[in-house]
Motif scaffolding. Sequence first.
Motif, mmCIF file in Angstrom:
data_model
loop_
_atom_site.group_PDB
_atom_site.id
_atom_site.type_symbol
_atom_site.label_atom_id
_atom_site.label_comp_id
_atom_site.label_asym_id
_atom_site.label_seq_id
_atom_site.Cartn_x
_atom_site.Cartn_y
_atom_site.Cartn_z
ATOM 1 N N ALA A 85 40.927 -26.732 8.234
ATOM 2 C CA ALA A 85 41.484 -25.590 7.423
ATOM 3 C C ALA A 85 40.978 -24.366 7.860
ATOM 4 O O ALA A 85 39.606 -24.424 8.030
ATOM 5 N N ARG A 86 41.513 -23.119 7.810
ATOM 6 C CA ARG A 86 40.816 -22.053 8.190
ATOM 7 C C ARG A 86 40.259 -21.604 6.948
ATOM 8 O O ARG A 86 40.442 -21.846 5.854
ATOM 9 N N ASP A 87 38.973 -20.825 7.117
ATOM 10 C CA ASP A 87 37.944 -20.492 5.752
ATOM 11 C C ASP A 87 38.293 -19.217 5.624
ATOM 12 O O ASP A 87 37.474 -18.623 4.692
ATOM 13 N N LYS A 88 39.313 -18.475 6.073
ATOM 14 C CA LYS A 88 39.505 -17.097 5.585
ATOM 15 C C LYS A 88 40.791 -16.895 5.249
ATOM 16 O O LYS A 88 41.662 -17.527 5.740
ATOM 17 N N GLY A 89 41.185 -16.007 4.331
ATOM 18 C CA GLY A 89 42.409 -15.805 3.910
ATOM 19 C C GLY A 89 43.008 -14.346 4.410
ATOM 20 O O GLY A 89 42.626 -13.865 5.545
ATOM 21 N N SER A 90 43.961 -13.908 3.883
ATOM 22 C CA SER A 90 44.893 -12.649 4.460
ATOM 23 C C SER A 90 44.690 -11.669 3.403
ATOM 24 O O SER A 90 44.642 -11.945 2.221
ATOM 25 N N LEU A 91 44.602 -10.421 4.095
ATOM 26 C CA LEU A 91 44.932 -9.266 3.209
ATOM 27 C C LEU A 91 46.323 -8.786 3.347
ATOM 28 O O LEU A 91 46.861 -8.879 4.632
ATOM 29 N N LEU A 92 46.838 -8.711 2.051
ATOM 30 C CA LEU A 92 48.312 -8.331 2.148
ATOM 31 C C LEU A 92 48.586 -7.071 1.575
ATOM 32 O O LEU A 92 47.942 -6.697 0.552
ATOM 33 N N ALA A 93 49.584 -6.307 2.091
ATOM 34 C CA ALA A 93 50.107 -5.188 1.378
ATOM 35 C C ALA A 93 50.394 -5.360 -0.011
ATOM 36 O O ALA A 93 51.210 -6.101 -0.150
ATOM 37 N N PHE A 94 49.940 -4.349 -0.812
ATOM 38 C CA PHE A 94 50.371 -4.346 -2.386
ATOM 39 C C PHE A 94 51.711 -4.025 -2.386
ATOM 40 O O PHE A 94 52.212 -4.440 -3.392
ATOM 41 N N SER A 95 52.320 -2.923 -1.677
ATOM 42 C CA SER A 95 53.522 -2.460 -2.146
ATOM 43 C C SER A 95 54.199 -1.924 -0.575
ATOM 44 O O SER A 95 53.512 -1.957 0.484
ATOM 45 N N GLY A 147 41.337 -17.649 0.750
ATOM 46 C CA GLY A 147 42.490 -17.139 -0.088
ATOM 47 C C GLY A 147 42.879 -15.539 0.097
ATOM 48 O O GLY A 147 42.346 -15.054 0.856
ATOM 49 N N ASP A 148 44.264 -15.411 -0.287
ATOM 50 C CA ASP A 148 44.715 -14.151 0.000
ATOM 51 C C ASP A 148 44.344 -13.075 -0.926
ATOM 52 O O ASP A 148 44.011 -13.516 -2.183
ATOM 53 N N LEU A 149 44.426 -11.877 -0.632
ATOM 54 C CA LEU A 149 44.063 -10.737 -1.503
ATOM 55 C C LEU A 149 45.116 -9.703 -1.253
ATOM 56 O O LEU A 149 45.142 -9.206 -0.145
ATOM 57 N N GLU A 150 45.740 -9.224 -2.293
ATOM 58 C CA GLU A 150 46.765 -8.043 -1.959
ATOM 59 C C GLU A 150 45.647 -6.712 -2.185
ATOM 60 O O GLU A 150 44.930 -6.485 -3.122
ATOM 61 N N VAL A 151 45.794 -5.666 -0.958
ATOM 62 C CA VAL A 151 44.932 -4.379 -1.023
ATOM 63 C C VAL A 151 46.430 -3.287 -1.147
ATOM 64 O O VAL A 151 47.161 -3.449 -0.328
ATOM 65 N N ASN A 152 45.957 -2.198 -1.720
ATOM 66 C CA ASN A 152 46.933 -1.156 -1.736
ATOM 67 C C ASN A 152 46.475 0.053 -0.538
ATOM 68 O O ASN A 152 45.779 0.898 -0.678
ATOM 69 N N VAL A 153 47.043 -0.619 0.660
ATOM 70 C CA VAL A 153 46.798 0.527 1.913
ATOM 71 C C VAL A 153 47.802 1.676 1.889
ATOM 72 O O VAL A 153 47.605 2.576 2.682
ATOM 73 N N CYS A 154 48.672 1.802 0.796
ATOM 74 C CA CYS A 154 49.569 2.798 0.823
ATOM 75 C C CYS A 154 48.958 4.074 -0.236
ATOM 76 O O CYS A 154 49.644 4.750 -0.356
ATOM 77 N N LYS A 155 47.850 3.679 -0.654
ATOM 78 C CA LYS A 155 47.454 4.509 -1.706
ATOM 79 C C LYS A 155 47.227 6.123 -1.127
ATOM 80 O O LYS A 155 46.597 6.197 0.034
ATOM 81 N N THR A 156 47.503 7.148 -1.824
ATOM 82 C CA THR A 156 47.269 8.258 -1.530
ATOM 83 C C THR A 156 46.244 8.882 -2.503
ATOM 84 O O THR A 156 45.916 8.646 -3.557
ATOM 85 N N LYS A 157 45.395 9.786 -1.985
ATOM 86 C CA LYS A 157 44.345 10.458 -2.727
ATOM 87 C C LYS A 157 44.877 11.451 -3.850
ATOM 88 O O LYS A 157 45.791 12.308 -3.260
#
Length: 107
Positions: A29-39, A78-88
Amino acid sequence: GLEGATRGTAIIDSVFDSYRGMIPGEIQARDKGSLLAFSDGEVTSFGLEGAQDRGKMMASPGDSVYKGMIVGIHQRPGDLEVNVCKTKALTNMRSANKGITTGLVAP
């Protein structure tokens, strides 16, 4: 290791040799997860700056993403949701760290 010495900028190349029969035994099995878009939305530089500490990013600023879309490879299982659409947040207030800038690592 190699990643620490090159700070993640090494390029590994491979050449196809041949097809072989299936190796008997369990497939690892792979030992790394994915980074998923939060929105849903458009990827921003500000959002990527915060997310790139979590793993290797595959999205670039300006890319359109949807909720749950894979945008990178997580450093841990494991997978993790990250907010790549976040604005300053734009404010009128002066900030002590206003002149501090950070760079993006190219995908």
